[in-house]
Enzyme design. Structure first.
Site, PDB file in Angstrom:
ATOM      1  N   SER A 134       0.839  -1.195   0.000  1.00  0.00           N
ATOM      2  CA  SER A 134       0.000   0.000   0.000  1.00  0.00           C
ATOM      3  C   SER A 134       0.883   1.257   0.000  1.00  0.00           C
ATOM      4  O   SER A 134       1.569   1.514  -0.979  1.00  0.00           O
ATOM      5  CB  SER A 134      -0.974  -0.046   1.176  1.00  0.00           C
ATOM      6  N   HIS A 170      -4.599  -1.577  -4.174  1.00  0.00           N
ATOM      7  CA  HIS A 170      -5.975  -1.971  -3.807  1.00  0.00           C
ATOM      8  C   HIS A 170      -6.937  -1.764  -4.978  1.00  0.00           C
ATOM      9  O   HIS A 170      -8.052  -1.273  -4.814  1.00  0.00           O
ATOM     10  CB  HIS A 170      -6.440  -1.194  -2.572  1.00  0.00           C
TER      11      HIS A 170
END
Length: 241
Positions: A134, A170
């Protein structure tokens, strides 16, 4: 033992629930260690939780996960001061750096205060495998999409730029990620952008994307490019780890 060339593994994954611990390292973290080429001893891995404020509870979880995996893990904290005297010397002794998620905007600001933007370039060039999830993925690129500034996703464009692309994380689990990447590539805010579904990672040797890998079945990686005034997306099929 350094990798034989500058190597980055940028991911949207790496963890799973443990049977006796809060979390365990999933296949992507293990693949980062494999990329380092370490053999015959416990891999030296440093975790940076800067993007989450160096939370003690998460450092503890990472230590437990490292015990299960057989890794020699250290937590490199920057709050409220660095917990090692020589940050660069410490990082150059590692096989792998793993950067956790959180606020990529805050992470980049804090890293620059401590000179880590230049230190990481030297560590990368020396063969320390740079990896993360991330925010710990976006940081290695020119920029990407982030919720660092609030619930509405925005662009961040001041990444370390070791990789000359944008990054979308994501990509399958947060519905605003894909359309914002397309918008930012189409209007030129981001250059060609490499994206990962949850559970997928991208392997780079130098600045060349050499492989997509996955710890989850059915997931994808994507390259989004600009053609005229629109964005065009190409799916890459990852190799299952």
């Amino acid at each position: 033992m350094p990798a034989d060339q500058p190597t980055i593994l940028a991911t949207s994954g790496g963890y799973r629930y443990g049977s006796r611990t809060r979390l365990e390292f999933n296949a992507l973290v293990h693949h980062a260690v494999e990329l380092s080429g370490v053999d015959g001893r416990a891999p030296r891995v440093t975790h940076l939780g800067t993007a989450g404020g160096d939370q003690a509870y998460f450092n503890s979880w990472m230590g437990e996960a490292a015990g299960v995996a057989g890794f020699d893990l250290t937590n490199l904290n920057l709050f409220s001061m660095p917990n090692v005297e020589d940050i660069e010397g410490h990082l150059l002794q590692q096989d792998v750096v793993w950067v956790n998620g959180g606020s990529v905007a805050n992470l980049l600001a804090v890293w620059r205060v401590h000179g880590l933007d230049e230190i990481f370039r030297r560590a990368w060039e020396a063969g320390v495998v740079l990896s993360g999830v991330s925010a710990g993925s976006i940081c290695w690129y020119e920029g990407g999409t982030t919720d660092s500034f609030g619930p509405e996703l925005r662009a961040v464009t001041n990444g370390l730029a070791l990789l000359p692309y944008g990054n979308g994380v994501h990509y399958d689990s947060e519905e605003r990620r894909r359309p914002l990447v397309h918008q930012l590539v189409a209007d030129g805010t981001l250059s060609t952008t490499h994206c990962t579904d949850d559970g997928v990672g991208l392997v780079y040797h130098g600045t060349e994307l050499v492989e997509a890998v996955s710890e989850v079945d059915g997931k994808g990686a994507y390259v989004v490019t600009r053609e005229g005034d629109r964005a065009v997306e190409e799916r890459l099929e990852p190799r299952r780890l």
